[in-house]
Design a protein around this motif. Sequence first.
Motif, PDB file in Angstrom:
ATOM      1  N   MET A  42       0.848  -1.164   0.000  1.00 24.44           N
ATOM      2  CA  MET A  42       0.000   0.000   0.000  1.00 24.44           C
ATOM      3  C   MET A  42       0.894   1.228   0.000  1.00 24.44           C
ATOM      4  O   MET A  42       1.921   1.268   0.649  1.00 24.44           O
ATOM      5  N   SER A  43       0.497   2.270  -0.712  1.00 20.48           N
ATOM      6  CA  SER A  43       1.261   3.503  -0.804  1.00 20.48           C
ATOM      7  C   SER A  43       0.554   4.622  -0.058  1.00 20.48           C
ATOM      8  O   SER A  43      -0.670   4.639   0.042  1.00 20.48           O
ATOM      9  N   TYR A  44       1.353   5.544   0.459  1.00 19.83           N
ATOM     10  CA  TYR A  44       0.823   6.640   1.261  1.00 19.83           C
ATOM     11  C   TYR A  44       1.434   7.967   0.842  1.00 19.83           C
ATOM     12  O   TYR A  44       2.576   8.014   0.379  1.00 19.83           O
ATOM     13  N   LEU A  45       0.666   9.030   1.045  1.00 23.33           N
ATOM     14  CA  LEU A  45       1.169  10.385   0.840  1.00 23.33           C
ATOM     15  C   LEU A  45       1.658  10.933   2.172  1.00 23.33           C
ATOM     16  O   LEU A  45       0.988  10.776   3.197  1.00 23.33           O
ATOM     17  N   CYS A  46       2.807  11.576   2.144  1.00 25.60           N
ATOM     18  CA  CYS A  46       3.324  12.204   3.357  1.00 25.60           C
ATOM     19  C   CYS A  46       2.303  13.224   3.848  1.00 25.60           C
ATOM     20  O   CYS A  46       1.837  14.061   3.064  1.00 25.60           O
ATOM     21  N   PRO A  47       1.927  13.178   5.111  1.00 27.20           N
ATOM     22  CA  PRO A  47       0.932  14.120   5.627  1.00 27.20           C
ATOM     23  C   PRO A  47       1.450  15.564   5.707  1.00 27.20           C
ATOM     24  O   PRO A  47       0.665  16.483   5.914  1.00 27.20           O
ATOM     25  N   VAL A  48       2.739  15.765   5.485  1.00 26.24           N
ATOM     26  CA  VAL A  48       3.306  17.112   5.528  1.00 26.24           C
ATOM     27  C   VAL A  48       3.467  17.688   4.123  1.00 26.24           C
ATOM     28  O   VAL A  48       2.970  18.769   3.831  1.00 26.24           O
ATOM     29  N   CYS A  49       4.160  16.952   3.244  1.00 22.98           N
ATOM     30  CA  CYS A  49       4.484  17.490   1.916  1.00 22.98           C
ATOM     31  C   CYS A  49       3.774  16.781   0.770  1.00 22.98           C
ATOM     32  O   CYS A  49       3.940  17.143  -0.383  1.00 22.98           O
ATOM     33  N   PHE A  64       4.917   7.534  -1.001  1.00 26.26           N
ATOM     34  CA  PHE A  64       5.854   6.512  -0.543  1.00 26.26           C
ATOM     35  C   PHE A  64       5.175   5.160  -0.551  1.00 26.26           C
ATOM     36  O   PHE A  64       4.011   5.040  -0.181  1.00 26.26           O
ATOM     37  N   GLY A  65       5.926   4.133  -0.957  1.00 26.72           N
ATOM     38  CA  GLY A  65       5.391   2.797  -1.132  1.00 26.72           C
ATOM     39  C   GLY A  65       5.404   1.955   0.127  1.00 26.72           C
ATOM     40  O   GLY A  65       6.004   0.897   0.145  1.00 26.72           O
ATOM     41  N   GLY A  66       4.778   2.403   1.174  1.00 31.85           N
ATOM     42  CA  GLY A  66       4.666   1.608   2.384  1.00 31.85           C
ATOM     43  C   GLY A  66       4.847   2.448   3.628  1.00 31.85           C
ATOM     44  O   GLY A  66       5.286   3.605   3.572  1.00 31.85           O
ATOM     45  N   SER A  67       4.516   1.842   4.749  1.00 26.89           N
ATOM     46  CA  SER A  67       4.581   2.574   6.015  1.00 26.89           C
ATOM     47  C   SER A  67       6.015   2.877   6.440  1.00 26.89           C
ATOM     48  O   SER A  67       6.301   3.969   6.937  1.00 26.89           O
ATOM     49  N   PRO A 119       8.861   3.168   4.461  1.00 29.30           N
ATOM     50  CA  PRO A 119       9.453   4.247   3.668  1.00 29.30           C
ATOM     51  C   PRO A 119       8.892   5.623   4.053  1.00 29.30           C
ATOM     52  O   PRO A 119       9.627   6.611   4.078  1.00 29.30           O
ATOM     53  N   LEU A 120       7.605   5.686   4.368  1.00 27.92           N
ATOM     54  CA  LEU A 120       7.019   6.950   4.818  1.00 27.92           C
ATOM     55  C   LEU A 120       7.635   7.364   6.151  1.00 27.92           C
ATOM     56  O   LEU A 120       7.994   8.532   6.344  1.00 27.92           O
ATOM     57  N   ALA A 121       7.792   6.413   7.068  1.00 28.75           N
ATOM     58  CA  ALA A 121       8.411   6.711   8.362  1.00 28.75           C
ATOM     59  C   ALA A 121       9.848   7.196   8.168  1.00 28.75           C
ATOM     60  O   ALA A 121      10.278   8.166   8.807  1.00 28.75           O
ATOM     61  N   ASP A 122      10.597   6.534   7.273  1.00 28.93           N
ATOM     62  CA  ASP A 122      11.969   6.962   6.976  1.00 28.93           C
ATOM     63  C   ASP A 122      11.986   8.399   6.481  1.00 28.93           C
ATOM     64  O   ASP A 122      12.794   9.215   6.920  1.00 28.93           O
ATOM     65  N   HIS A 123      11.109   8.705   5.534  1.00 29.82           N
ATOM     66  CA  HIS A 123      11.040  10.052   4.961  1.00 29.82           C
ATOM     67  C   HIS A 123      10.774  11.095   6.040  1.00 29.82           C
ATOM     68  O   HIS A 123      11.460  12.116   6.120  1.00 29.82           O
ATOM     69  N   GLY A 147       6.216   3.713  11.500  1.00 32.91           N
ATOM     70  CA  GLY A 147       5.365   3.498  10.319  1.00 32.91           C
ATOM     71  C   GLY A 147       3.917   3.239  10.696  1.00 32.91           C
ATOM     72  O   GLY A 147       3.001   3.778  10.083  1.00 32.91           O
ATOM     73  N   GLU A 148       3.700   2.414  11.710  1.00 31.72           N
ATOM     74  CA  GLU A 148       2.338   2.125  12.166  1.00 31.72           C
ATOM     75  C   GLU A 148       1.635   3.389  12.655  1.00 31.72           C
ATOM     76  O   GLU A 148       0.436   3.560  12.448  1.00 31.72           O
ATOM     77  N   CYS A 149       2.387   4.266  13.301  1.00 37.46           N
ATOM     78  CA  CYS A 149       1.794   5.507  13.826  1.00 37.46           C
ATOM     79  C   CYS A 149       1.452   6.496  12.727  1.00 37.46           C
ATOM     80  O   CYS A 149       0.386   7.118  12.760  1.00 37.46           O
ATOM     81  N   VAL A 150       2.350   6.642  11.753  1.00 41.91           N
ATOM     82  CA  VAL A 150       2.152   7.713  10.761  1.00 41.91           C
ATOM     83  C   VAL A 150       1.131   7.359   9.686  1.00 41.91           C
ATOM     84  O   VAL A 150       0.489   8.259   9.147  1.00 41.91           O
ATOM     85  N   VAL A 151       0.955   6.072   9.367  1.00 37.22           N
ATOM     86  CA  VAL A 151       0.000   5.736   8.305  1.00 37.22           C
ATOM     87  C   VAL A 151      -1.431   6.064   8.702  1.00 37.22           C
ATOM     88  O   VAL A 151      -2.275   6.278   7.826  1.00 37.22           O
ATOM     89  N   ASP A 152      -1.696   6.137   9.992  1.00 39.46           N
ATOM     90  CA  ASP A 152      -3.039   6.515  10.439  1.00 39.46           C
ATOM     91  C   ASP A 152      -3.388   7.949  10.058  1.00 39.46           C
ATOM     92  O   ASP A 152      -4.547   8.325  10.047  1.00 39.46           O
TER      93      ASP A 152
END
Length: 128
Positions: A1-8, A12-15, A17-21, A53-58
């Motif tokens: 699953m892919s997600y958009l950064c909630p800031v910018c 990102f292709g997963g929780s 990678p989003l957490a890393d970003h 990752g679990e926290c930010v995907v919400d």
Amino acid sequence: MSYLCPVCESPFGGSEPLADHLAVSAILHGGDHEAWLDETVADWDALSRGELGECVVDHADETDDHEHIGEHSHHEPEPASGLPNGIDSEPSGHNAADTTLDADAQAIIEEARELTREMQRDDKQQES
């Protein structure tokens, strides 16, 4: 699953990678990414990649698009360095520009790399 950064809103292709970003952007640049993490995820800098990752995907919107850092498939094994795709253990290729950074910037990038390594070790220990 892919997600958009909630800031910018970068994809990102997963929780993880989003957490890393989010974490690397906060550490390197501070600003909006750091403020968002401070407001949204308590003690974000002490969490493993998986936990963050679990926290930010919400808080992230889902998308069909995501960032493709380097050449990869979605079933690729872990990189030989043990670091996530797009994070090299040594500057080379598209990260060769790191070598032109001043000493402070190089120290920040090395700190981010070390934090990534620590987060991966924590994730592997939790899996055991």
